[in-house]
Motif scaffolding. Structure first.
Motif, PDB file in Angstrom:
ATOM      1  N   ASN A 138       0.865  -1.183   0.000  1.00 31.77           N
ATOM      2  CA  ASN A 138       0.000   0.000   0.000  1.00 31.77           C
ATOM      3  C   ASN A 138       0.896   1.225   0.000  1.00 31.77           C
ATOM      4  OD1 ASN A 138      -2.408  -1.548   0.332  1.00 31.77           O
ATOM      5  ND2 ASN A 138      -1.948  -1.730   2.509  1.00 31.77           N
ATOM      6  N   ILE A 139       0.575   2.191  -0.826  1.00 30.42           N
ATOM      7  CA  ILE A 139       1.312   3.448  -0.863  1.00 30.42           C
ATOM      8  C   ILE A 139       0.374   4.545  -0.378  1.00 30.42           C
ATOM      9  CG2 ILE A 139       2.496   5.131  -2.304  1.00 30.42           C
ATOM     10  CD1 ILE A 139       3.262   2.825  -4.157  1.00 30.42           C
ATOM     11  N   PHE A 140       0.813   5.246   0.662  1.00 25.27           N
ATOM     12  CA  PHE A 140       0.026   6.345   1.213  1.00 25.27           C
ATOM     13  C   PHE A 140       0.742   7.652   0.899  1.00 25.27           C
ATOM     14  CE2 PHE A 140      -0.627   2.655   3.973  1.00 25.27           C
ATOM     15  CZ  PHE A 140      -2.013   2.532   3.913  1.00 25.27           C
ATOM     16  N   LEU A 141       0.128   8.469   0.087  1.00 23.99           N
ATOM     17  CA  LEU A 141       0.677   9.787  -0.209  1.00 23.99           C
ATOM     18  C   LEU A 141       0.185  10.756   0.856  1.00 23.99           C
ATOM     19  CD1 LEU A 141       0.018   9.819  -4.058  1.00 23.99           C
ATOM     20  CD2 LEU A 141       2.150   9.280  -2.877  1.00 23.99           C
ATOM     21  N   ASP A 142       1.042  11.614   1.333  1.00 21.18           N
ATOM     22  CA  ASP A 142       0.669  12.637   2.307  1.00 21.18           C
ATOM     23  C   ASP A 142       0.000  12.014   3.537  1.00 21.18           C
ATOM     24  OD1 ASP A 142       0.565  15.244   3.221  1.00 21.18           O
ATOM     25  OD2 ASP A 142      -1.402  15.628   2.336  1.00 21.18           O
ATOM     26  N   LEU A 143       0.680  11.058   4.152  1.00 21.12           N
ATOM     27  CA  LEU A 143       0.158  10.341   5.312  1.00 21.12           C
ATOM     28  C   LEU A 143      -0.155  11.308   6.453  1.00 21.12           C
ATOM     29  CD1 LEU A 143      -0.358   7.452   6.461  1.00 21.12           C
ATOM     30  CD2 LEU A 143       1.932   7.605   7.431  1.00 21.12           C
ATOM     31  N   PHE A 144      -1.361  11.272   6.936  1.00 19.96           N
ATOM     32  CA  PHE A 144      -1.833  12.130   8.033  1.00 19.96           C
ATOM     33  C   PHE A 144      -1.565  13.605   7.753  1.00 19.96           C
ATOM     34  CE2 PHE A 144      -0.468   8.145  10.287  1.00 19.96           C
ATOM     35  CZ  PHE A 144      -1.748   7.627  10.428  1.00 19.96           C
ATOM     36  N   ASP A 145      -1.707  14.020   6.487  1.00 17.99           N
ATOM     37  CA  ASP A 145      -1.465  15.406   6.079  1.00 17.99           C
ATOM     38  C   ASP A 145      -0.073  15.888   6.471  1.00 17.99           C
ATOM     39  OD1 ASP A 145      -4.039  15.669   4.997  1.00 17.99           O
ATOM     40  OD2 ASP A 145      -4.869  16.124   6.971  1.00 17.99           O
ATOM     41  N   SER A 146       0.904  14.973   6.424  1.00 17.70           N
ATOM     42  CA  SER A 146       2.268  15.315   6.838  1.00 17.70           C
ATOM     43  C   SER A 146       3.181  15.629   5.668  1.00 17.70           C
ATOM     44  CB  SER A 146       2.870  14.138   7.610  1.00 17.70           C
ATOM     45  OG  SER A 146       2.989  13.012   6.749  1.00 17.70           O
ATOM     46  N   GLY A 147       2.727  15.327   4.453  1.00 23.49           N
ATOM     47  CA  GLY A 147       3.597  15.497   3.300  1.00 23.49           C
ATOM     48  C   GLY A 147       4.538  14.320   3.097  1.00 23.49           C
ATOM     49  N   ILE A 148       4.397  13.285   3.923  1.00 23.72           N
ATOM     50  CA  ILE A 148       5.281  12.118   3.863  1.00 23.72           C
ATOM     51  C   ILE A 148       4.601  11.007   3.076  1.00 23.72           C
ATOM     52  CG2 ILE A 148       6.403  10.317   5.227  1.00 23.72           C
ATOM     53  CD1 ILE A 148       6.650  12.373   7.485  1.00 23.72           C
ATOM     54  N   THR A 149       5.333  10.449   2.118  1.00 23.16           N
ATOM     55  CA  THR A 149       4.847   9.291   1.372  1.00 23.16           C
ATOM     56  C   THR A 149       5.290   8.034   2.102  1.00 23.16           C
ATOM     57  OG1 THR A 149       4.992  10.483  -0.707  1.00 23.16           O
ATOM     58  CG2 THR A 149       4.928   8.083  -0.833  1.00 23.16           C
TER      59      THR A 149
END
Length: 186
Positions: free
Chosen positions: A92-103
């Motif tokens: 699974n790829i999460f872009l902008d995890l928890f609105d952090s800008g981290i992929t």
């Protein structure tokens, strides 16, 4: 810049004077003799003799080479025993995890016995080249330095108590171009 200014360009110094203790070896020997004399509080003479006998038996067994028949019982893995397909776990790829800008890339493996293995990477491509030599020191400080509220020993205790350990080290790799199929462009 902070590490360079605060550590390497600092005019502070430390002097450490060590004085040998001439009685240290004698004190250590006396402690050892005292411990050996107190062994009868922990095990009986019979138990000690049994331990020595078992140790001798083990040394005799270890000194003898294994027979060909015993060696034949050891399982061997052949190339034909290995699967031909590479295991690719579902990811699974999460872009902008928890609105952090981290992929974030996540994949669950069934053979880790519930242990989470986490790799955390930071892009240092915008770091000054002169500061890259400080990365190993920075990594050590992250693991071995204390904070305002906890000493380095307290931090190490908490890490050991709640995880299998934390390793921090720099990995510097070349960025390689890839085409639309994901193949490297040479």
């Amino acid at each position: 810049q902070l590490l360079t200014r605060r550590m390497f360009d600092s005019k502070h110094s430390t002097y450490l004077d060590l004085y040998p203790d001439k009685n240290y070896a004698l004190q250590w020997e006396q402690m050892e003799i005292q411990w050996l004399n107190s062994l009868d509080q922990y095990i009986t003479v019979e138990q000690g003799a049994q331990m020595l006998e078992e140790t001798d038996d083990l040394k005799r067994v270890q000194a003898v080479d294994d027979s060909e028949d015993a060696l034949a019982l050891i399982p061997h893995v052949q190339v034909s025993d290995l699967g031909k397909e590479l295991y690719a776990p579902p990811t699974n790829i999460f872009l902008d995890l928890f609105d952090s800008g981290i992929t974030t890339l996540e994949h669950e493996l069934v053979f880790t016995n519930g242990i989470a293995y986490v790799d955390f990477a930071i892009d240092i491509s915008n770091m000054d080249f002169d500061d890259i030599v400080l990365l190993p020191l920075f990594c050590r400080l992250l693991r071995e330095a204390g904070t305002k509220t906890s000493s380095e020993v307290q931090i190490q205790y908490e890490v050991d108590k709640s995880s299998g350990g934390i390793s921090i080290y720099p990995i510097i790799e070349e960025v390689v171009q890839a085409d639309s199929d994901g193949n490297y462009v040479v």
